[in-house]
Structures are given as structure tokens and as C-alpha cells.
Design a protein around this motif. Sequence first.
Motif, PDB file in Angstrom:
ATOM      1  N   ARG A 159       0.836  -1.197   0.000  1.00  0.00           N
ATOM      2  CA  ARG A 159       0.000   0.000   0.000  1.00  0.00           C
ATOM      3  C   ARG A 159       0.870   1.245   0.000  1.00  0.00           C
ATOM      4  NH1 ARG A 159      -4.608  -0.837   4.354  1.00  0.00           N
ATOM      5  NH2 ARG A 159      -2.859  -0.779   5.773  1.00  0.00           N
ATOM      6  N   SER A 160       0.268   2.360  -0.347  1.00  0.00           N
ATOM      7  CA  SER A 160       1.025   3.612  -0.439  1.00  0.00           C
ATOM      8  C   SER A 160       1.578   4.041   0.924  1.00  0.00           C
ATOM      9  CB  SER A 160       0.157   4.716  -1.045  1.00  0.00           C
ATOM     10  OG  SER A 160      -0.971   4.960  -0.229  1.00  0.00           O
ATOM     11  N   GLU A 161       0.866   3.693   2.019  1.00  0.00           N
ATOM     12  CA  GLU A 161       1.372   4.037   3.348  1.00  0.00           C
ATOM     13  C   GLU A 161       2.690   3.318   3.634  1.00  0.00           C
ATOM     14  OE1 GLU A 161      -1.811   2.563   3.181  1.00  0.00           O
ATOM     15  OE2 GLU A 161      -2.971   4.429   3.194  1.00  0.00           O
ATOM     16  N   HIS A 162       2.767   2.060   3.202  1.00  0.00           N
ATOM     17  CA  HIS A 162       3.985   1.288   3.406  1.00  0.00           C
ATOM     18  C   HIS A 162       5.136   1.871   2.592  1.00  0.00           C
ATOM     19  CE1 HIS A 162       1.223  -2.261   4.527  1.00  0.00           C
ATOM     20  NE2 HIS A 162       1.657  -1.682   5.627  1.00  0.00           N
ATOM     21  N   ARG A 163       4.836   2.319   1.395  1.00  0.00           N
ATOM     22  CA  ARG A 163       5.873   2.921   0.559  1.00  0.00           C
ATOM     23  C   ARG A 163       6.403   4.204   1.193  1.00  0.00           C
ATOM     24  NH1 ARG A 163       2.745   1.798  -4.946  1.00  0.00           N
ATOM     25  NH2 ARG A 163       3.542  -0.289  -5.304  1.00  0.00           N
ATOM     26  N   ILE A 164       5.511   4.992   1.762  1.00  0.00           N
ATOM     27  CA  ILE A 164       5.921   6.242   2.406  1.00  0.00           C
ATOM     28  C   ILE A 164       6.797   5.951   3.619  1.00  0.00           C
ATOM     29  CG2 ILE A 164       5.076   8.252   3.691  1.00  0.00           C
ATOM     30  CD1 ILE A 164       2.655   8.250   1.769  1.00  0.00           C
ATOM     31  N   VAL A 165       6.388   4.996   4.437  1.00  0.00           N
ATOM     32  CA  VAL A 165       7.177   4.624   5.613  1.00  0.00           C
ATOM     33  C   VAL A 165       8.543   4.084   5.183  1.00  0.00           C
ATOM     34  CG1 VAL A 165       7.337   3.020   7.555  1.00  0.00           C
ATOM     35  CG2 VAL A 165       5.203   4.239   7.115  1.00  0.00           C
ATOM     36  N   ALA A 166       8.575   3.250   4.165  1.00  0.00           N
ATOM     37  CA  ALA A 166       9.837   2.702   3.674  1.00  0.00           C
ATOM     38  C   ALA A 166      10.746   3.805   3.141  1.00  0.00           C
ATOM     39  CB  ALA A 166       9.581   1.664   2.591  1.00  0.00           C
ATOM     40  N   LEU A 167      10.187   4.755   2.431  1.00  0.00           N
ATOM     41  CA  LEU A 167      10.967   5.871   1.905  1.00  0.00           C
ATOM     42  C   LEU A 167      11.572   6.695   3.031  1.00  0.00           C
ATOM     43  CD1 LEU A 167      11.790   7.609  -0.590  1.00  0.00           C
ATOM     44  CD2 LEU A 167       9.735   8.949  -0.117  1.00  0.00           C
ATOM     45  N   ILE A 168      10.790   6.969   4.054  1.00  0.00           N
ATOM     46  CA  ILE A 168      11.286   7.754   5.194  1.00  0.00           C
ATOM     47  C   ILE A 168      12.373   6.988   5.940  1.00  0.00           C
ATOM     48  CG2 ILE A 168      10.656   8.678   7.460  1.00  0.00           C
ATOM     49  CD1 ILE A 168       7.931   9.419   6.201  1.00  0.00           C
ATOM     50  N   ALA A 169      12.114   5.711   6.255  1.00  0.00           N
ATOM     51  CA  ALA A 169      13.048   4.928   7.069  1.00  0.00           C
ATOM     52  C   ALA A 169      14.330   4.574   6.326  1.00  0.00           C
ATOM     53  CB  ALA A 169      12.366   3.654   7.560  1.00  0.00           C
ATOM     54  N   CYS A 170      14.216   4.264   5.047  1.00  0.00           N
ATOM     55  CA  CYS A 170      15.381   3.754   4.316  1.00  0.00           C
ATOM     56  C   CYS A 170      16.158   4.809   3.539  1.00  0.00           C
ATOM     57  CB  CYS A 170      14.942   2.662   3.355  1.00  0.00           C
ATOM     58  SG  CYS A 170      14.250   1.230   4.202  1.00  0.00           S
ATOM     59  N   VAL A 171      15.527   5.948   3.262  1.00  0.00           N
ATOM     60  CA  VAL A 171      16.207   6.947   2.443  1.00  0.00           C
ATOM     61  C   VAL A 171      16.335   8.289   3.170  1.00  0.00           C
ATOM     62  CG1 VAL A 171      16.142   8.241   0.285  1.00  0.00           C
ATOM     63  CG2 VAL A 171      15.452   5.845   0.311  1.00  0.00           C
ATOM     64  N   LEU A 172      15.240   8.834   3.635  1.00  0.00           N
ATOM     65  CA  LEU A 172      15.271  10.190   4.175  1.00  0.00           C
ATOM     66  C   LEU A 172      16.005  10.305   5.511  1.00  0.00           C
ATOM     67  CD1 LEU A 172      11.719  11.466   3.195  1.00  0.00           C
ATOM     68  CD2 LEU A 172      13.899  11.815   2.030  1.00  0.00           C
TER      69      LEU A 172
END
Length: 127
Positions: A4-17
Motif C-alpha cells: 500500500r502507499s502508506e507502506h511505501r511512504i514509511v519505507a521511503l522515510i526509514a530507508c532513504v530520508l
Amino acid sequence: MTIRSEHRIVALIACVLVPLATCVFDRGAVGYTMYAGVTTYRLRVTASRNGAEMRVSCNDIARQIGGSAPLALVGADSWRPGRSTRALESHLDAVARGACVVTSAESVIVVLETPSSESARIHERCP
């Protein structure tokens, strides 16, 4: 299973930002440097008593200090690798107090040396 898009956002924050932000604002203390950011350092601890100076073993000081500081102290009399010296640098006062206890000295000088000739120094009067 769908992402889901929520998981993608969390993954982006945790793994990249978050890691990228630590590289920008904290000189990479957390992000992207777990194994790449290795430096070498050594501690020189000198105690003074009755006008005489003596070297103090970092291993002896490590036994007096609690927490995670002893891990950085053991063997630090000679050059040793470590991820970062900032944590140890912030605990130099505790190292000096430990050296005071070990030696019963009047004063202690602790110098944290790195190959880039940046060094941190603290001078502690013992109680």
C-alpha cells in the motif's frame, strides 16, 4: 500481497530520508556509515601525583567506568579502529574521573588522538 502507499511512504522515510538527513546534518553518524566510517584513535592518559607524571592504562580505567564507554577504552593505549570518536570524545570527563580513582592522582590529562591530528584534550583536577 500488495504494497500500500502508506507502506511505501514509511519505507521511503526509514530507508532513504532518515539516513540521508543524518549525512547532511550529523556528518553521517548514523546513515550510510555503519561500516564505511571507520577511523583509528588512541587515548593517552597521564596522571600527576607529587610532581611526578605517570601513564595510566586504559584497561584499568575501563574497569572503573560503567555504561558503553569501556568498550571504546579497552586497548585504546595504542592505535585501534573505531566507527566514530565523537561518543568517546563526549565521555572524556568520565575517563578522567576514572583515572583519578585508579591512580589517586592530583590531576589527570586525557588526550584523544586521531591520525588526522585532530585531538581532544581534557585536564581534570582530582578531588
